[in-house]
Motif scaffolding. Structure first.
Motif, mmCIF file in Angstrom:
data_model
loop_
_atom_site.group_PDB
_atom_site.id
_atom_site.type_symbol
_atom_site.label_atom_id
_atom_site.label_comp_id
_atom_site.label_asym_id
_atom_site.label_seq_id
_atom_site.Cartn_x
_atom_site.Cartn_y
_atom_site.Cartn_z
ATOM 1 N N GLN A 231 87.044 -16.855 0.055
ATOM 2 C CA GLN A 231 88.839 -16.397 -0.220
ATOM 3 C C GLN A 231 88.722 -18.050 -1.519
ATOM 4 O O GLN A 231 88.596 -18.980 -0.771
ATOM 5 N N GLY A 232 89.476 -18.031 -2.389
ATOM 6 C CA GLY A 232 90.618 -18.950 -2.967
ATOM 7 C C GLY A 232 91.029 -19.402 -2.083
ATOM 8 O O GLY A 232 91.749 -18.467 -1.586
ATOM 9 N N ILE A 233 91.066 -20.903 -1.912
ATOM 10 C CA ILE A 233 92.683 -21.669 -1.241
ATOM 11 C C ILE A 233 93.141 -22.452 -1.344
ATOM 12 O O ILE A 233 93.237 -23.353 -3.106
ATOM 13 N N ARG A 234 94.451 -22.915 -1.694
ATOM 14 C CA ARG A 234 94.506 -24.527 -2.449
ATOM 15 C C ARG A 234 94.956 -25.778 -0.862
ATOM 16 O O ARG A 234 95.195 -24.873 0.126
ATOM 17 N N LEU A 235 94.336 -27.159 -1.095
ATOM 18 C CA LEU A 235 93.867 -27.370 -0.623
ATOM 19 C C LEU A 235 95.019 -28.670 -1.069
ATOM 20 O O LEU A 235 95.738 -29.038 -2.110
ATOM 21 N N ASP A 236 95.662 -29.319 0.432
ATOM 22 C CA ASP A 236 97.114 -30.701 0.349
ATOM 23 C C ASP A 236 95.982 -32.056 -0.731
ATOM 24 O O ASP A 236 94.607 -32.058 -0.542
ATOM 25 N N GLU A 237 96.370 -32.355 -1.720
ATOM 26 C CA GLU A 237 96.181 -34.192 -2.130
ATOM 27 C C GLU A 237 95.553 -34.341 -0.337
ATOM 28 O O GLU A 237 95.769 -34.694 0.548
ATOM 29 N N GLY A 238 94.345 -34.779 -1.173
ATOM 30 C CA GLY A 238 93.017 -35.491 0.264
ATOM 31 C C GLY A 238 92.521 -34.953 1.314
ATOM 32 O O GLY A 238 92.459 -35.567 2.195
ATOM 33 N N GLN A 239 92.869 -33.289 1.044
ATOM 34 C CA GLN A 239 92.563 -32.509 2.145
ATOM 35 C C GLN A 239 90.960 -32.614 1.855
ATOM 36 O O GLN A 239 90.959 -31.755 -0.115
#
Length: 117
Positions: free
Chosen positions: A37-45
């Motif tokens: 699935q599409g996901i959102r990752l925080d900066e640096g993750q």
């Protein structure tokens, strides 16, 4: 359909469209509940980001592979996307030129069936 709005205007298509941001990624971990699935990752993750330095993911069409039900290890992130300049291999996706992608997008809608044989 996903596209790089910072590089291209919205392509003509009947598909729902989403601009790729720096936080967009795809979950390929079969142990994760968000697998395939599409996901959102925080900066640096860490993770498989959709916003790439090359142009392969400037346009992405999700193929309805291993989605209902999702089965761990049966395949993730199977897309139609742009080809490398030398048409080098993909990691299980289908790639094409930008002109072929734009022509295909003009014809696709939410009920279109793509069969890859």
């Amino acid at each position: 359909m996903w596209w790089r709005g910072d590089r291209h205007s919205r392509p003509q298509s009947f598909l729902p469209a989403r601009i790729i941001t720096g936080e967009d990624a795809w979950c390929e971990d079969p142990r994760d509940r968000h697998y395939n699935q599409g996901i959102r990752l925080d900066e640096g993750q860490g993770g498989d980001r959709l916003k790439r330095a090359d142009h392969l993911y400037d346009f992405i069409i999700e193929i309805d592979h291993n989605t209902r039900p999702r089965v761990a290890g049966r395949g993730s992130a199977v897309f139609l996307h742009l080809a490398r300049d030398n048409f080098g291999p993909t990691a299980g996706c289908v790639s094409m030129t930008k002109s072929a992608m734009l022509q295909l997008l003009r014809r696709l809608g939410p009920r279109t069936r793509i069969i890859i044989g």
